[in-house]
Motif scaffolding. Structure first.
Motif, PDB file in Angstrom:
ATOM      1  N   GLU A  29       0.738  -1.382  -0.092  1.00 53.31           N
ATOM      2  CA  GLU A  29      -0.059  -0.081   0.265  1.00 53.31           C
ATOM      3  C   GLU A  29       0.847   1.192  -0.109  1.00 53.31           C
ATOM      4  O   GLU A  29       0.500   2.410  -0.337  1.00 53.31           O
ATOM      5  CB  GLU A  29      -1.119   0.041   1.054  1.00 53.31           C
ATOM      6  CG  GLU A  29      -0.264  -0.004   2.778  1.00 53.31           C
ATOM      7  CD  GLU A  29      -0.068  -1.440   3.203  1.00 53.31           C
ATOM      8  OE1 GLU A  29       0.478  -1.511   4.420  1.00 53.31           O
ATOM      9  OE2 GLU A  29       0.256  -2.342   2.509  1.00 53.31           O
ATOM     10  N   VAL A  41      -2.816   1.638  -4.802  1.00 52.92           N
ATOM     11  CA  VAL A  41      -2.880   0.346  -4.514  1.00 52.92           C
ATOM     12  C   VAL A  41      -4.120   0.486  -3.360  1.00 52.92           C
ATOM     13  O   VAL A  41      -4.183   1.201  -2.560  1.00 52.92           O
ATOM     14  CB  VAL A  41      -1.772  -0.175  -3.557  1.00 52.92           C
ATOM     15  CG1 VAL A  41      -1.880  -1.392  -3.017  1.00 52.92           C
ATOM     16  CG2 VAL A  41      -0.468  -0.303  -4.533  1.00 52.92           C
ATOM     17  N   THR A  42      -4.895  -0.396  -3.392  1.00 47.82           N
ATOM     18  CA  THR A  42      -6.230  -0.363  -2.785  1.00 47.82           C
ATOM     19  C   THR A  42      -6.345  -1.707  -2.112  1.00 47.82           C
ATOM     20  O   THR A  42      -6.583  -2.802  -2.737  1.00 47.82           O
ATOM     21  CB  THR A  42      -7.575  -0.211  -3.345  1.00 47.82           C
ATOM     22  OG1 THR A  42      -7.310   0.989  -4.319  1.00 47.82           O
ATOM     23  CG2 THR A  42      -8.786  -0.056  -2.638  1.00 47.82           C
ATOM     24  N   ARG A  43      -6.191  -1.621  -0.768  1.00 50.23           N
ATOM     25  CA  ARG A  43      -6.204  -2.781   0.085  1.00 50.23           C
ATOM     26  C   ARG A  43      -7.807  -3.432   0.037  1.00 50.23           C
ATOM     27  O   ARG A  43      -8.858  -2.399   0.302  1.00 50.23           O
ATOM     28  CB  ARG A  43      -5.675  -2.745   1.262  1.00 50.23           C
ATOM     29  CG  ARG A  43      -4.353  -2.854   1.494  1.00 50.23           C
ATOM     30  CD  ARG A  43      -3.846  -3.502   2.761  1.00 50.23           C
ATOM     31  NE  ARG A  43      -2.436  -3.934   2.978  1.00 50.23           N
ATOM     32  CZ  ARG A  43      -1.938  -4.982   2.662  1.00 50.23           C
ATOM     33  NH1 ARG A  43      -2.306  -6.098   2.563  1.00 50.23           N
ATOM     34  NH2 ARG A  43      -0.514  -4.936   2.854  1.00 50.23           N
ATOM     35  N   ARG A  44      -7.891  -4.495  -0.173  1.00 48.42           N
ATOM     36  CA  ARG A  44      -9.265  -5.219   0.224  1.00 48.42           C
ATOM     37  C   ARG A  44      -9.431  -5.761   1.538  1.00 48.42           C
ATOM     38  O   ARG A  44     -10.370  -5.890   2.231  1.00 48.42           O
ATOM     39  CB  ARG A  44      -9.673  -6.083  -1.034  1.00 48.42           C
ATOM     40  CG  ARG A  44      -9.992  -5.697  -2.333  1.00 48.42           C
ATOM     41  CD  ARG A  44     -10.788  -6.585  -3.294  1.00 48.42           C
ATOM     42  NE  ARG A  44     -11.206  -5.719  -4.371  1.00 48.42           N
ATOM     43  CZ  ARG A  44     -11.169  -6.414  -5.415  1.00 48.42           C
ATOM     44  NH1 ARG A  44     -10.934  -7.603  -5.509  1.00 48.42           N
ATOM     45  NH2 ARG A  44     -11.659  -5.831  -6.514  1.00 48.42           N
ATOM     46  N   GLY A  49      -5.367  -7.126  -2.498  1.00 47.60           N
ATOM     47  CA  GLY A  49      -5.226  -5.662  -2.824  1.00 47.60           C
ATOM     48  C   GLY A  49      -5.624  -5.527  -4.443  1.00 47.60           C
ATOM     49  O   GLY A  49      -5.207  -6.553  -5.020  1.00 47.60           O
ATOM     50  N   THR A  64      -5.819  -7.631  -9.368  1.00 48.62           N
ATOM     51  CA  THR A  64      -5.795  -8.104  -7.954  1.00 48.62           C
ATOM     52  C   THR A  64      -4.652  -9.038  -7.640  1.00 48.62           C
ATOM     53  O   THR A  64      -4.268  -9.807  -8.219  1.00 48.62           O
ATOM     54  CB  THR A  64      -7.258  -8.872  -7.632  1.00 48.62           C
ATOM     55  OG1 THR A  64      -8.253  -8.250  -8.157  1.00 48.62           O
ATOM     56  CG2 THR A  64      -7.395  -9.290  -6.299  1.00 48.62           C
TER      57      THR A  64
END
Length: 151
Positions: A29, A41-44, A49, A64
């Protein structure tokens, strides 16, 4: 040979302790802060992510990434990827003299339609594009490691 299948390997020598290098690499991230080609970067969740990357050429890849291995004792960070690229990537962080050797291995198939259509004529250019991205990543990581408190 499938022209949309790629194998990459990069090696980075860094004048920093392996633990410090691993600590930066284990936080994807934060990659956009030091690696310009990692655009977002988008953390799930803790292990997954969505990343968007773009190097020199005018296209972005979004995928992903799901962590499959996180082992500080062996210096290994590994992910599987699905989306515009599909496959796996692995960081291996190991001591080298007074610093660190980082090896990056990646095996992927390209799913992005434009890159599939341009697979044959574009292959050499895509490989150079990847090499330039990795070179910039090494420079950014080196700056990050040399800046107290990070950049």
């Amino acid at each position: 040979m499938d022209r949309t299948h790629y194998r990459f390997r990069s090696r980075w020598s860094l004048p920093a302790p392996p633990a410090a290098v691993f600590a930066v690499l284990e936080r994807p991230e934060d990659y956009p802060r030091w690696w310009p080609q990692v655009r977002a970067v988008t953390r799930r969740d803790d292990a997954t992510g969505v990343l968007t990357i773009r190097s020199v050429l005018p296209y972005a890849l979004t995928f992903t990434a799901r962590r499959t291995r996180h082992d500080p004792a062996t210096g290994i960070l590994e992910i599987v990827m699905t989306g515009d690229i599909e496959g796996w990537a692995r960081w291996t962080v190991m001591p080298q003299g007074t610093g660190t050797l980082v090896r990056y291995d990646q095996v992927v198939d390209v799913n992005k339609p434009l890159l599939r259509r341009l697979a044959v004529p574009g292959r050499p250019v895509f490989r150079v594009n990847h090499r330039l991205m990795m070179r910039a990543g090494r420079r950014g990581l080196l700056r990050r490691l040399q800046t107290p408190g990070g950049i």
